[in-house]
Design a protein around this motif. Sequence first.
Motif, mmCIF file in Angstrom:
data_model
loop_
_atom_site.group_PDB
_atom_site.id
_atom_site.type_symbol
_atom_site.label_atom_id
_atom_site.label_comp_id
_atom_site.label_asym_id
_atom_site.label_seq_id
_atom_site.Cartn_x
_atom_site.Cartn_y
_atom_site.Cartn_z
ATOM 1 N N ASN A 91 1.091 -0.764 0.164
ATOM 2 C CA ASN A 91 -0.144 0.101 0.069
ATOM 3 C C ASN A 91 0.639 1.076 -0.383
ATOM 4 N N MET A 92 2.044 1.554 -0.337
ATOM 5 C CA MET A 92 3.035 2.247 -0.477
ATOM 6 C C MET A 92 2.559 3.397 -1.402
ATOM 7 N N GLU A 93 2.201 4.860 -0.199
ATOM 8 C CA GLU A 93 1.728 6.089 -0.468
ATOM 9 C C GLU A 93 2.822 6.825 -1.715
ATOM 10 N N LYS A 94 4.105 6.725 -1.183
ATOM 11 C CA LYS A 94 4.986 7.669 -1.578
ATOM 12 C C LYS A 94 5.007 7.505 -3.100
ATOM 13 N N PRO A 95 4.376 8.460 -3.368
ATOM 14 C CA PRO A 95 5.459 9.504 -5.056
ATOM 15 C C PRO A 95 6.804 8.560 -4.892
ATOM 16 N N VAL A 96 7.074 7.625 -6.490
ATOM 17 C CA VAL A 96 7.905 7.114 -6.741
ATOM 18 C C VAL A 96 7.661 7.202 -8.292
ATOM 19 N N LEU A 97 8.872 8.571 -8.973
ATOM 20 C CA LEU A 97 8.916 9.001 -10.470
ATOM 21 C C LEU A 97 10.093 8.022 -10.382
ATOM 22 N N ILE A 98 9.430 7.466 -12.014
ATOM 23 C CA ILE A 98 10.693 6.149 -12.604
ATOM 24 C C ILE A 98 10.552 6.673 -14.099
ATOM 25 N N TYR A 99 12.063 6.833 -14.645
ATOM 26 C CA TYR A 99 11.993 7.222 -15.816
ATOM 27 C C TYR A 99 13.136 5.850 -16.088
ATOM 28 N N GLU A 100 12.778 6.014 -18.348
ATOM 29 C CA GLU A 100 13.371 5.174 -18.824
ATOM 30 C C GLU A 100 14.429 5.205 -19.371
ATOM 31 N N GLN A 101 15.720 5.606 -20.146
ATOM 32 C CA GLN A 101 15.948 6.565 -21.020
ATOM 33 C C GLN A 101 15.739 5.909 -22.333
ATOM 34 N N GLN A 102 16.120 4.503 -22.610
ATOM 35 C CA GLN A 102 15.818 4.032 -23.687
ATOM 36 C C GLN A 102 14.555 4.049 -24.277
ATOM 37 N N GLN A 103 13.787 4.869 -23.266
ATOM 38 C CA GLN A 103 12.051 4.959 -23.972
ATOM 39 C C GLN A 103 11.413 6.429 -23.972
ATOM 40 N N MET A 104 12.812 7.524 -23.733
ATOM 41 C CA MET A 104 12.681 8.509 -23.555
ATOM 42 C C MET A 104 13.164 9.890 -24.969
ATOM 43 N N GLY A 105 13.725 8.497 -25.280
ATOM 44 C CA GLY A 105 15.168 9.515 -26.452
ATOM 45 C C GLY A 105 16.305 9.962 -25.558
#
Length: 535
Positions: free
Chosen positions: A248-262
């Motif tokens: 039930n994780m309520e903390k914000p976790v921002l995830i970025y994948e370089q090979q999908q972002m250019g």
Amino acid sequence: MQKKIIKVNKPDNVAVALVNLKAGEVVSFEGEDIKVLSDTKSKHKIALQKFESGDRIIMYSVLVGTANGIIEKGDVLTVDNVKHQSEKVFGKTESFSWTAPNVDKWKDKTFMGYHRPDGQVGTENVWLFFPLVFCENRNIEILKDIFERELLKQKVNPHQMLLRSLVSGHEETAETPTSTDVFKNIDVKFITHPGGCGGIRQDSEILAKLLAGYVNNPNVAGATVLSLGCQNLQISVFKEALNAINPNMEKPVLIYEQQQMGTVDEMLTAIVKDSFEAIKEANKQERQPAPISKLKVGLECGGSDGFSGISANPTLGAVSDLLVALNGTAVLAEFPELCGVEQELVNRCVDEEDGKKFLQLMKDFEKSVVDAGSGFDMNPSPGNIKDGLITDAMKSAGAAKKGGTSPVVSVLDYGEYIKEPGLNLLCTPGNDVESTTGLVGSGCNVVLFTTGLGTPTGNPIAPIIKVSSNTELKEKMPDIIDIETGAVIRAEKSIDEMAEEMLDFIIEVASGRVQTKAKLLNQNDFIPWKRGVSL
């Protein structure tokens, strides 16, 4: 008059030198005169009886070695005349009962912490940036430079000014920084590591658990996570680890994948914008009173000396007992440094299955070390040996004192998260930073770290309180030591008195009213334990 030697436990047949002793000097001890046969430095051990080859050497009431030849009464113990030996343990041998210390004076005390939705309470409020794989370390370093320059007060390094002066040929004066911290309730920290790919899959899975533990640690408000895309530690593996710890994780976790972002520029632009908004929101959290039971304290040692096991470590043990009696949590790690005291710890396990788990983890750990061509007997470092810790069992018997006398409620493997209050055992290596990294990853929101020789070890998200075993170290290295226990050696304070002072100090640090020396030095060490091989 100060004692010259001390016997730690009644059954011991060796004593610790409290001061430097000269050959030929006669020391009065327990009603008899002992002639010192060799120059003996303080912290080293002398024989209280004559030992024949193979005779058992007892300290802390346990076997810590055997004589490697004849050792005369009054002679100093060395790596040449003593070899490592510890008792074999096969299971629980006796029932265990515990009388908790009186904690009436502490029951109504609180610390000022950051309350999380899952009931945990942080002693810090950190927004954490980290990569899932080493390929993203450079981008983490770029983000670190960007955020630290703009969000944190700029401090001019005096050594930078020294070099600038040497280059220019005349004295340079730093301009007074004009920027101030943008946010008052949040720290921004950055982790890099060499893992996530290239090793066996199990290493990536363990790293995922560790990183998930850092996100779930109550000291963390939220996180920005960078992934390349093709590595072993996939985003899905990390999310599974996070869900296993806290569904039930309520903390914000921002995830970025370089090979999908250019391009790198496109990815960093998105990260900076999104992370700034999340950090601004996390800054709204403020400290509120919390009971001491919300403290989860890791127990660690590094750069130990011959006094660690009779001053600093027993003081931590007494603090651990106070915390457990207050329904708080203490975690004892460094399994190689529990070699020789397994029987006591197994007997203290509340659940027999935990005792079996502890022995199996110890057995597997030692086998992996032997398979690598070494052994637990190689654990004492050159610094340990120089200061009187000449066998692993001797070092272990003193190190285990950090765990106090309370029941063991749970045994955890590396990467497993704390589930219940009380004394926990956590399987980590003896390496200072790898072990401290593991303690924080298992949920510790404060770490007590004893040292006799001095170490600057810190952590990105948890305060590391450095405790010296002797006063001389505090005076020599005041920039890394927070509190010292030399008064115990001088018999000016009891272990219990020192422990009460230390618990007060922990509350001050946990409340943010006192900053640890490691934090002031910006010492942010993070080294995951890599168990496997590289492929």
